[in-house]
Every structure is written in C-alpha cells, then in structure tokens.
Design a protein around this motif. Structure first.
Motif, PDB file in Angstrom:
ATOM      1  N   ARG A  36     -47.092  28.203  13.365  1.00  0.00           N
ATOM      2  CA  ARG A  36     -48.322  28.889  12.951  1.00  0.00           C
ATOM      3  C   ARG A  36     -49.353  27.898  12.433  1.00  0.00           C
ATOM      4  O   ARG A  36     -50.550  28.012  12.720  1.00  0.00           O
ATOM      5  CB  ARG A  36     -48.001  29.941  11.890  1.00  0.00           C
ATOM      6  N   LYS A  37     -48.886  26.902  11.675  1.00  0.00           N
ATOM      7  CA  LYS A  37     -49.794  25.891  11.136  1.00  0.00           C
ATOM      8  C   LYS A  37     -50.415  25.064  12.252  1.00  0.00           C
ATOM      9  O   LYS A  37     -51.623  24.757  12.224  1.00  0.00           O
ATOM     10  CB  LYS A  37     -49.027  24.992  10.163  1.00  0.00           C
ATOM     11  N   LEU A  38     -49.614  24.722  13.253  1.00  0.00           N
ATOM     12  CA  LEU A  38     -50.120  23.931  14.368  1.00  0.00           C
ATOM     13  C   LEU A  38     -51.105  24.741  15.212  1.00  0.00           C
ATOM     14  O   LEU A  38     -52.143  24.225  15.636  1.00  0.00           O
ATOM     15  CB  LEU A  38     -48.960  23.427  15.229  1.00  0.00           C
ATOM     16  N   ARG A  39     -50.786  25.998  15.458  1.00  0.00           N
ATOM     17  CA  ARG A  39     -51.714  26.836  16.235  1.00  0.00           C
ATOM     18  C   ARG A  39     -53.036  27.014  15.496  1.00  0.00           C
ATOM     19  O   ARG A  39     -54.105  27.057  16.126  1.00  0.00           O
ATOM     20  CB  ARG A  39     -51.076  28.195  16.539  1.00  0.00           C
ATOM     21  N   ALA A  40     -52.976  27.084  14.169  1.00  0.00           N
ATOM     22  CA  ALA A  40     -54.207  27.184  13.380  1.00  0.00           C
ATOM     23  C   ALA A  40     -55.053  25.924  13.519  1.00  0.00           C
ATOM     24  O   ALA A  40     -56.277  25.970  13.344  1.00  0.00           O
ATOM     25  CB  ALA A  40     -53.871  27.428  11.908  1.00  0.00           C
ATOM     26  N   ALA A  41     -54.388  24.808  13.841  1.00  0.00           N
ATOM     27  CA  ALA A  41     -55.098  23.539  14.050  1.00  0.00           C
ATOM     28  C   ALA A  41     -55.416  23.319  15.524  1.00  0.00           C
ATOM     29  O   ALA A  41     -55.755  22.211  15.930  1.00  0.00           O
ATOM     30  CB  ALA A  41     -54.251  22.378  13.526  1.00  0.00           C
ATOM     31  N   ASN A  42     -55.270  24.390  16.326  1.00  0.00           N
ATOM     32  CA  ASN A  42     -55.599  24.369  17.757  1.00  0.00           C
ATOM     33  C   ASN A  42     -54.642  23.539  18.610  1.00  0.00           C
ATOM     34  O   ASN A  42     -55.021  23.043  19.675  1.00  0.00           O
ATOM     35  CB  ASN A  42     -57.040  23.887  17.971  1.00  0.00           C
ATOM     36  N   VAL A  43     -53.421  23.400  18.144  1.00  0.00           N
ATOM     37  CA  VAL A  43     -52.396  22.757  18.961  1.00  0.00           C
ATOM     38  C   VAL A  43     -51.734  23.849  19.809  1.00  0.00           C
ATOM     39  O   VAL A  43     -51.263  24.851  19.268  1.00  0.00           O
ATOM     40  CB  VAL A  43     -51.331  22.063  18.092  1.00  0.00           C
ATOM     41  N   PRO A  44     -51.690  23.678  21.140  1.00  0.00           N
ATOM     42  CA  PRO A  44     -51.134  24.727  22.017  1.00  0.00           C
ATOM     43  C   PRO A  44     -49.606  24.712  22.023  1.00  0.00           C
ATOM     44  O   PRO A  44     -48.960  24.210  22.942  1.00  0.00           O
ATOM     45  CB  PRO A  44     -51.698  24.357  23.391  1.00  0.00           C
ATOM     46  N   ILE A  45     -49.024  25.292  20.990  1.00  0.00           N
ATOM     47  CA  ILE A  45     -47.570  25.299  20.858  1.00  0.00           C
ATOM     48  C   ILE A  45     -47.063  26.732  20.807  1.00  0.00           C
ATOM     49  O   ILE A  45     -47.719  27.617  20.262  1.00  0.00           O
ATOM     50  CB  ILE A  45     -47.121  24.520  19.600  1.00  0.00           C
ATOM     51  N   ARG A  46     -45.909  26.956  21.400  1.00  0.00           N
ATOM     52  CA  ARG A  46     -45.307  28.285  21.391  1.00  0.00           C
ATOM     53  C   ARG A  46     -43.870  28.170  20.920  1.00  0.00           C
ATOM     54  O   ARG A  46     -43.236  27.126  21.062  1.00  0.00           O
ATOM     55  CB  ARG A  46     -45.358  28.923  22.778  1.00  0.00           C
ATOM     56  N   LEU A  47     -43.371  29.233  20.359  1.00  0.00           N
ATOM     57  CA  LEU A  47     -41.999  29.281  19.868  1.00  0.00           C
ATOM     58  C   LEU A  47     -41.222  30.279  20.691  1.00  0.00           C
ATOM     59  O   LEU A  47     -41.607  31.444  20.805  1.00  0.00           O
ATOM     60  CB  LEU A  47     -41.984  29.678  18.391  1.00  0.00           C
ATOM     61  N   GLU A  48     -40.113  29.824  21.275  1.00  0.00           N
ATOM     62  CA  GLU A  48     -39.251  30.686  22.064  1.00  0.00           C
ATOM     63  C   GLU A  48     -37.881  30.749  21.389  1.00  0.00           C
ATOM     64  O   GLU A  48     -37.226  29.725  21.196  1.00  0.00           O
ATOM     65  CB  GLU A  48     -39.099  30.133  23.492  1.00  0.00           C
TER      66      GLU A  48
END
Length: 242
Positions: free
Chosen positions: A189-201
């Motif tokens: 969530r922190k990375l996505r807030a910083a615009n890093v395109p990461i997903r959790l599976e």
C-alpha cells in the motif's frame, strides 16, 4: 557466469505452436539460493522451469556466506547483463525469492535509475524488506530530481540526473500462511501510494506444507498465476536496439 535455459518440448506446451513462436524471445531469469536445493521451494523452482509457458533461464545459486555475498550478487548481476545483452529488456522478466536473490534485484533497480536496462516485469516469491526499502529510496531520488540542493549529494553517491524513471511492474506472490503477510500488505500500500506499480498476490501455502499435501495441482495453479503476470507485461517480440 554461465547461464542455461531449461528446455521444454512443444508437445508439452498447452499453447499452440504460433503462440509459442510469438513468445520465443520472452525469457525469465530465475535467481535463487543454494539452500533451496534441499527445500520444497526447489520443487517449485523445478516445476516453474518445466511447465512455465516461458523460457526459464537459471541464474545459478546465490550464496549467503560472509565474504561471498558481494561476489554472489555480482554474479547474479552478470547473469542479468548476459541475458539482457541478447534481447530487449522489455521481453525479459525476473523471478527472485527473499535474500541474496532479492538483493541482486535491488541492485538492478538502482542501476535502472542510473540508466541501466530494466526487466519488463519482476515477480518476487515471498516478501523481502530490502526490495521495499530500495523502491522507497528510488522514490525519494525521483522526488529529489531537479532540486539543486540535492544535486551535489546525488553526484557524490554516483548518481546522475536520469531521464524519467519508468518502473517495471512488480508482483509479490506470498503464501496465505506467511507470517509476514500483514507487513507485506502494508508495504505494498505504501509503495502504491508512491506510484510504484506493485501488486500483491496471495497464493496457497507450499513451502511449509507437508510433502504429501503439496500437490501438483497446487504448484500448477501457482505457476499459472506467475505466467499470467508475465504474459500481461512482457513484450512478445521487440528487437534489441544496437
């Protein structure tokens, strides 16, 4: 460092020959550690190599031992540069588990900030705090870019003012019973807030499951999810620019 592709026959591929041909330049570099040779993760690695829709290239074992750490990460980087020298990086993916393999991926990301080649997508099998730290550091560098007060500091640590940094898509595949799953979710969530395109599976447990409970169906489902991630993000056939 020698790297090798694990061969597979067209007869064992569920895809058509045309689909197989269209993906022949899509390769995945798999970085792992020696301890996995005797663990159930080794079975996962073998299954990925044997059944993935992509050509899986082994980067060899990465050692944790004291003074060999830096040499091991350097060897992993050499494996990446060797495969990247023969194909456009947007057609290439990386798979890494936590530890030294993830440390090598952190170096590849940092090098990408300085203009180095970046893979088309990165799959992390498990949570690694160092990857998260590296991504947040790169976000800080990006925010600092163009600010004169930070230019001298960036130059001292060997960084140049790069062109706009384009993140490769990242995915963390974490087991449902992993004790770090909550921390991993917060980090994503922190990375996505910083615009890093990461997903959790979140995937079915496999590394700590009793051998008799670890079915081929469970492993196959996991490999299919990893394949789907790469299929969505790797360019099918993009010539290497010379």
């Amino acid at each position: 460092m020698d790297i090798h592709a694990n061969g597979r026959s067209l007869a064992s591929d569920a895809r058509t020959s045309d689909a197989f041909a269209s993906k022949r330049k899509q390769q995945i570099l798999h970085l792992r550690e020696p301890s996995w040779e005797t663990s159930r993760l080794s079975r996962i690695a073998r299954h990925i190599q044997q059944t993935s829709a992509f050509s899986i290239v082994s980067g060899g074992a990465i050692s944790r031992r004291g003074n060999r750490r830096r040499m091991s990460v350097s060897s992993a980087l050499a494996a990446w540069r060797e495969i990247e020298a023969t194909a456009n990086s947007v057609c290439l993916g990386l798979i890494a588990e936590p530890g030294m393999a993830a440390a090598a991926v952190s170096c590849i990301l940092a090098d990408g900030w300085k203009g180095g080649a970046l893979p088309g997508a990165i799959a992390l099998i498990g949570y690694d705090q160092q990857i998260v730290s590296t991504c947040l550091t790169i976000c800080t560098w990006s925010q600092s870019q163009g600010q004169s007060q930070n230019h001298t500091r960036m130059t001292k640590v060997g960084l140049t003012d790069p062109v706009a940094f384009e993140w490769p898509p990242l995915a963390i595949f974490i087991e449902a019973d992993d004790p770090s799953i909550a921390e991993c979710a917060r980090a994503c969530r922190k990375l996505r807030a910083a615009n890093v395109p990461i997903r959790l599976e979140i995937v079915d447990p496999f590394s700590n499951s009793p051998a008799e409970d670890l079915t081929d169906a469970t492993i196959s489902e996991f490999v299919s999810e990893v394949d789907a991630f790469f299929d969505a993000h790797l360019a099918a056939d993009f010539p290497k620019m010379r």
